[in-house]
Write an enzyme that holds these catalytic residues in place. Structure first.
Site, PDB file in Angstrom:
ATOM      1  N   ASP A  60       0.871  -1.173   0.000  1.00  0.00           N
ATOM      2  CA  ASP A  60       0.000   0.000   0.000  1.00  0.00           C
ATOM      3  C   ASP A  60       0.909   1.225   0.000  1.00  0.00           C
ATOM      4  OD1 ASP A  60      -1.626   2.144   0.656  1.00  0.00           O
ATOM      5  OD2 ASP A  60      -2.816   0.990   2.097  1.00  0.00           O
ATOM      6  N   SER A 141      -1.848  14.500 -13.416  1.00  0.00           N
ATOM      7  CA  SER A 141      -2.987  14.477 -14.348  1.00  0.00           C
ATOM      8  C   SER A 141      -3.213  15.882 -14.891  1.00  0.00           C
ATOM      9  CB  SER A 141      -4.254  14.029 -13.611  1.00  0.00           C
ATOM     10  OG  SER A 141      -5.386  14.170 -14.453  1.00  0.00           O
ATOM     11  N   TYR A 154     -10.071  15.359  -6.309  1.00  0.00           N
ATOM     12  CA  TYR A 154      -9.116  14.636  -7.175  1.00  0.00           C
ATOM     13  C   TYR A 154      -8.246  15.666  -7.892  1.00  0.00           C
ATOM     14  CZ  TYR A 154      -7.232  11.832 -11.007  1.00  0.00           C
ATOM     15  OH  TYR A 154      -6.380  11.227 -11.918  1.00  0.00           O
ATOM     16  N   LYS A 158      -4.046  16.297  -7.439  1.00  0.00           N
ATOM     17  CA  LYS A 158      -3.045  16.236  -8.515  1.00  0.00           C
ATOM     18  C   LYS A 158      -2.275  17.561  -8.607  1.00  0.00           C
ATOM     19  CE  LYS A 158      -3.719  11.995  -9.893  1.00  0.00           C
ATOM     20  NZ  LYS A 158      -2.670  10.964  -9.758  1.00  0.00           N
TER      21      LYS A 158
END
Ligand code: NAD
Length: 251
Positions: A60, A141, A154, A158
């Site tokens: 992980d 991203s 999200y 990023k």
């Protein structure tokens, strides 16, 4: 001479998607690669497919102990470590910001941002103590630069990755540890359906792709080619950049 001959790389989240493409490209260019992924079955299958120069360790990326185990495997099995690709990522399904739960927020920031923190906490001392050049590449991203609605945290995670990477590029430049990002536009991977915010139909995917000037989604090979460049000696003077692998989406 292959572009990554003799190098040892850790690629996280490489049981599938972009990470698997990066692992395959790196092995093709002469590297030995450790795939790190939560998914044991998919990770083992990917490593078996990629051959003797690939090893798999279940782990992980949010846990320091799992990064220690990865470093141990890299040194025991392949004699050291040169390249770290922080590719594993997570998102919640596209939704109005007010509906995002604390659990979803924590998942996104833990897997996308804390992972980079943990990797550097464990691995930067290895490069410094051994006076060894190092390369970190984060798969961020276009979301971090040109956000789409419904993915607020999200997108923010990023952006944090891109910013933190640039900060570390400055701090560790004198030690010849390079930090860069690669920012793909939407691809066709295990995560893609979560980005849409609509039913996962051909028509809805086409709507996403219609905002990309070059007219197609990104592929694992597109992302892997950019990572290979940044990891290679060709990029010896490149640090603190974010390469958009996006067919022009962020223009
Ligand atoms: N798919 C896209 O359209 C797209 C676009 C831009 C950026 N990205 C980014 O690309 C990266 C790779 O994602 P992908 O699209 O290939 O998706 P994917 O679902 O195919 O791969 C992600 C992998 O990460 C692994 N993973 C998740 N949490 C983990 C953890 N805590 N520890 C270890 N492994 C973990 C998963 O098991 C999976 O194998 C992510 O960082 C994602 O945010 C994806």
């Amino acid at each position: 001479m292959s572009r990554l001959q003799g190098k040892v790389a850790i690629v996280t989240g490489a049981a599938s998607g972009f990470g698997k493409g990066i692992a395959a490209k790196f092995i093709g260019e002469g590297a030995r690669v450790i795939i790190a992924d939560l998914s044991a079955d998919a990770g083992q299958a990917a490593a078996a497919e990629l051959g003797d120069n690939c090893a798999f360790l279940q782990g992980d990326v949010t846990k320091a102990a799992d990064w220690q185990a990865l470093l141990q495997l890299a040194t025991d099995k392949f004699g050291g470590l040169d390249i770290v690709i922080n590719n594993a990522g997570a998102t919640y399904a596209n939704k109005p910001t007010m509906q995002v739960t604390e659990k979803e927020f924590d998942l996104v920031f833990n897997v996308n941002v804390r992972s980079v923190y943990q990797s550097t906490e464990v691995l930067v001392p290895y490069f410094l103590d051994n006076k060894r050049p190092g390369v970190f590449i984060q798969v961020a991203s276009t979301a971090g630069l040109r956000p789409r609605g419904g993915l607020t945290w999200y997108n923010a995670s990023k952006a944090a990755v891109i910013n933190g990477t640039k900060s570390m590029a400055v701090e560790f430049g004198p030690n010849n540890i390079r930090f860069n990002c690669v920012s793909p536009v939407v691809g066709s991977t295990g995560m893609t359906h979560l980005f849409l915010g609509k039913a996962d139909t051909e028509e809805n995917r086409a709507g996403f792709v219609s905002t990309i000037p070059l007219g197609r989604p990104s592929t694992p090979a597109d992302v892997a080619n950019a990572c290979c460049y940044l990891a290679s000696e060709e990029a010896a003077f490149i640090t603190g950049v974010n390469i958009e692998v996006d067919g022009g989406r962020c223009v």
